[in-house]
Design a protein around this motif. Structure first.
Motif, PDB file in Angstrom:
ATOM      1  N   ASP A 247       4.663  41.346  15.142  1.00  0.00           N
ATOM      2  CA  ASP A 247       3.942  41.976  13.675  1.00  0.00           C
ATOM      3  C   ASP A 247       3.704  43.030  13.184  1.00  0.00           C
ATOM      4  O   ASP A 247       3.844  43.322  12.470  1.00  0.00           O
ATOM      5  CB  ASP A 247       2.712  40.637  13.719  1.00  0.00           C
ATOM      6  CG  ASP A 247       3.625  39.119  13.081  1.00  0.00           C
ATOM      7  OD1 ASP A 247       4.822  38.651  12.919  1.00  0.00           O
ATOM      8  OD2 ASP A 247       2.065  37.964  13.541  1.00  0.00           O
TER       9      ASP A 247
ATOM     10  N   VAL B 193       7.636  44.812  12.901  1.00  0.00           N
ATOM     11  CA  VAL B 193       7.438  45.160  11.736  1.00  0.00           C
ATOM     12  C   VAL B 193       6.682  45.594  10.780  1.00  0.00           C
ATOM     13  O   VAL B 193       7.558  46.503  10.114  1.00  0.00           O
ATOM     14  CB  VAL B 193       7.691  43.492  11.673  1.00  0.00           C
ATOM     15  CG1 VAL B 193       8.463  43.046   9.943  1.00  0.00           C
ATOM     16  CG2 VAL B 193       8.941  42.602  12.308  1.00  0.00           C
ATOM     17  N   ARG B 194       5.822  45.443  10.517  1.00  0.00           N
ATOM     18  CA  ARG B 194       4.350  46.508  10.030  1.00  0.00           C
ATOM     19  C   ARG B 194       4.905  47.860  10.089  1.00  0.00           C
ATOM     20  O   ARG B 194       5.005  48.931   8.967  1.00  0.00           O
ATOM     21  CB  ARG B 194       3.713  46.268   9.898  1.00  0.00           C
ATOM     22  CG  ARG B 194       2.586  46.417   9.300  1.00  0.00           C
ATOM     23  CD  ARG B 194       0.942  46.313   9.011  1.00  0.00           C
ATOM     24  NE  ARG B 194       0.657  44.542   9.174  1.00  0.00           N
ATOM     25  CZ  ARG B 194      -0.030  44.347   9.841  1.00  0.00           C
ATOM     26  NH1 ARG B 194      -0.653  45.203  10.972  1.00  0.00           N
ATOM     27  NH2 ARG B 194      -0.261  42.909  10.149  1.00  0.00           N
TER      28      ARG B 194
ATOM     29  N   LEU C 271      11.426  40.624  11.120  1.00  0.00           N
ATOM     30  CA  LEU C 271      10.825  40.042  12.108  1.00  0.00           C
ATOM     31  C   LEU C 271      11.835  38.971  12.486  1.00  0.00           C
ATOM     32  O   LEU C 271      11.335  39.166  13.799  1.00  0.00           O
ATOM     33  CB  LEU C 271      10.472  39.287  11.564  1.00  0.00           C
ATOM     34  CG  LEU C 271       9.389  37.843  12.174  1.00  0.00           C
ATOM     35  CD1 LEU C 271       8.197  38.696  12.759  1.00  0.00           C
ATOM     36  CD2 LEU C 271       8.462  37.215  11.046  1.00  0.00           C
TER      37      LEU C 271
ATOM     38  N   ASP D  99      11.465  41.721   1.901  1.00  0.00           N
ATOM     39  CA  ASP D  99      10.208  41.671   2.838  1.00  0.00           C
ATOM     40  C   ASP D  99      10.958  41.326   4.610  1.00  0.00           C
ATOM     41  O   ASP D  99      11.224  40.576   4.269  1.00  0.00           O
ATOM     42  CB  ASP D  99       9.308  41.088   2.745  1.00  0.00           C
ATOM     43  CG  ASP D  99       8.472  40.631   3.180  1.00  0.00           C
ATOM     44  OD1 ASP D  99       7.643  41.386   4.301  1.00  0.00           O
ATOM     45  OD2 ASP D  99       7.333  39.709   3.118  1.00  0.00           O
TER      46      ASP D  99
ATOM     47  N   MET E  42       9.641  40.432   6.888  1.00  0.00           N
ATOM     48  CA  MET E  42       8.548  39.719   7.932  1.00  0.00           C
ATOM     49  C   MET E  42       8.661  38.734   7.568  1.00  0.00           C
ATOM     50  O   MET E  42       8.615  37.217   7.745  1.00  0.00           O
ATOM     51  CB  MET E  42       6.993  39.758   6.968  1.00  0.00           C
ATOM     52  CG  MET E  42       6.170  40.891   7.862  1.00  0.00           C
ATOM     53  SD  MET E  42       6.264  40.752   9.833  1.00  0.00           S
ATOM     54  CE  MET E  42       4.885  40.299   9.799  1.00  0.00           C
TER      55      MET E  42
END
Length: 496
Positions: free
Chosen positions: A91, A94-95, A101, A319, A321
């Motif tokens: 997490d 990825v950010r 992800l 996105d 994520m």
């Protein structure tokens, strides 16, 4: 207010510490272009503290006295902790870098295998007793850690590529100072929490964060650093190699690529198209092994080009994520601008844009650094788009006639990191694997890798090898030991 963002200090001598200067810098989320954390902005003073800590751990204390078997046990414990915390690490990454992800999950779930593998190798490093032509002499070899290692890592796969350096270095008995990219430092800092929890003595692993001229340069030139393991662009690699040469440091350099992915007319064409898509649009083209030059036999060129455009044209941007997303953003704003510049250069040179060719037009993605999957036809191997590393989702499709034609075009590059070949002819597989100038050749696959298999480049793609048993040797040095069994020295003025 950016001051309200979470703060991440450096990891030096077993402690989380701010920079000596007290300064911080922002790290950005590529999906929305917004800062999400503050990272300590290091300097030469912080580098010196980290290297001194690593040198102390190398030369005295628990790590210096630890058996290789115990080192291996610590590494396997670290692998277990990474496996237990893989989702939270994914997490963060990825950010920080915008990779999908789905891909980061796969990478970080795989990382423990490096620590298991090299943890197992740690106490399998053997010297040798040599036969010798000198009478009354006994000679043996010792394999010893090379010293303090500077590991300089890029932003596209921070934890994965850090592990490629850290695991064999620790197995060899070295201590390490990591300088992660200023764009993606947080996941490596979080790894240090697990290193501490695993029980590694303080100073064995250190992380200094900041910018190349303020942290990278003093780290590379520090007198107590013995080895530099670098992954990054060619310009950075040249600078590192030059600085290392001035102080006679050992180097491993994994640099850029302009890898050819070659489709012959006897291949399974649908699988070859999937391989071409994977080679360039996975990770938004931000991999050193990207198959950015697609060489297609002339007899199937139009058919392959049409299918590529259909396939890539359906890719879902979004996105990173979300597990359904197929193409994420470019990691940094500077790289986003660079990719768009190269698209413009290709158009100016006469390449025909068959797909994409600019920023995403999706209004939901307007704040992020998204580039459309882009395919150029009408490309010759003399164009800049075919010779220079773009590091983005941009594919050049180049026709060829014969095997020898494909080999000539593929090898007509200053780079030699990887190459792909798609064919059903075993004779051709063997010929291409011999003739292509690259450190890795994939046949009827692309972007496959393993902790067991050496990886590295030829020509301007670098030197040395990571992964496999070759990698641990990069962090060792051989010492020759002579023992005389003679009762007396016959003539002390003559060399024995």
């Amino acid at each position: 207010m950016t001051q309200d963002l979470p703060h991440f200090g450096m990891y030096i001598d077993g402690r989380n510490v701010p920079a000596e200067s007290g300064e911080w810098f922002e790290t950005f989320n590529p999906f929305n272009g917004q800062p999400w954390a503050l990272v300590a902005k290091g300097s030469a003073a912080d580098v010196d503290k980290a290297v001194e800590a690593a040198h102390r751990a190398l030369t005295a204390g628990e790590w210096a006295e630890m058996t290789a078997t115990k080192r291996g046990a610590l590494m396997r414990r670290l692998g277990d902790l990474i496996a237990e915390n893989s989702q939270s690490l994914s997490d963060i990454e990825v950010r920080d870098n915008g990779k999908l992800l789905a891909e980061i999950n796969g990478q970080i779930s795989y990382i423990p295998q490096w620590y298991y593998y090299y943890g197992g190798l740690a106490d399998k490093i053997e010297g040798a007793v040599l036969p010798i032509d000198k009478p009354d002499s006994f000679v043996f070899l010792r394999q010893e850690p090379i010293g303090v290692v500077a590991a300089i890592t890029p932003w596209n796969s921070p934890l994965f590529l850090t592990t490629w350096k850290l695991a064999p270095a620790l197995a060899a008995g070295c201590t390490v100072v990591i300088k992660p990219s200023e764009h993606t430092s947080v996941s490596v800092l979080k790894l240090c929490e697990l290193i501490e929890k695993a029980g590694f003595p303080k100073g064995v692993v250190n992380v200094v964060t900041g910018f190349g001229n303020e942290v990278g340069e003093p780290l590379v030139s520090h007198e107590k650093v013995a080895k530099i393991a670098f992954t990054g662009g060619e310009a950075g690699g040249v600078a590192v190699h030059s600085a290392a040469a001035r102080s006679m440091k050992s180097v491993t350099l994994e640099l850029g690529g302009k890898s050819p992915n070659i489709i012959f007319d006897d291949a399974d064409l649908e699988e070859a198209v999937k391989g071409a898509i994977s080679g360039i649009f996975a990770a938004s083209g931000q991999t050193c092994i990207a198959g950015s030059r697609l060489l297609v036999q002339a007899s199937i060129y139009d058919r392959i080009l049409k299918r590529l455009v259909e396939f890539a044209g359906q890719a879902k941007l979004g996105d990173p994520m979300e597990l359904s997303t197929q193409v994420g953003p470019v990691t940094t704003q500077q790289q986003y601008a660079r990719v768009l510049d190269y698209i413009g250069i290709a158009k100016d040179e006469g390449a025909k844009c068959a797909l994409g060719g600019g920023p995403s037009t999706d209004t939901d993605l307007k704040d992020g650094w998204f580039v459309q999957p882009t395919i150029f036809s009408n490309v010759t191997n003399t164009m800049r788009i075919a010779r220079e590393e773009v590091f983005g989702p941009v594919l050049s499709v180049i026709p060829f006639e014969t095997e020898d034609d494909a080999i000539r075009i593929a090898n007509d590059s200053p780079y030699g990191l990887a190459a792909g070949v798609w064919t059903s002819d075993v004779r051709r597989m063997l010929k291409m694997s011999q003739k292509l100038q690259a450190g890795t050749i994939w046949i009827n696959t692309y972007r496959a890798g393993s902790f067991m298999v050496p990886f590295g480049g030829v020509k301007r793609s670098g030197m040395g090898r990571e992964n496999g048993q070759d990698a641990i040797r990069e962090f060792m040095q051989t010492k020759s030991v002579w023992i005389s069994t003679a009762a007396e020295t016959p003539n002390p003025f003559v060399m024995r």
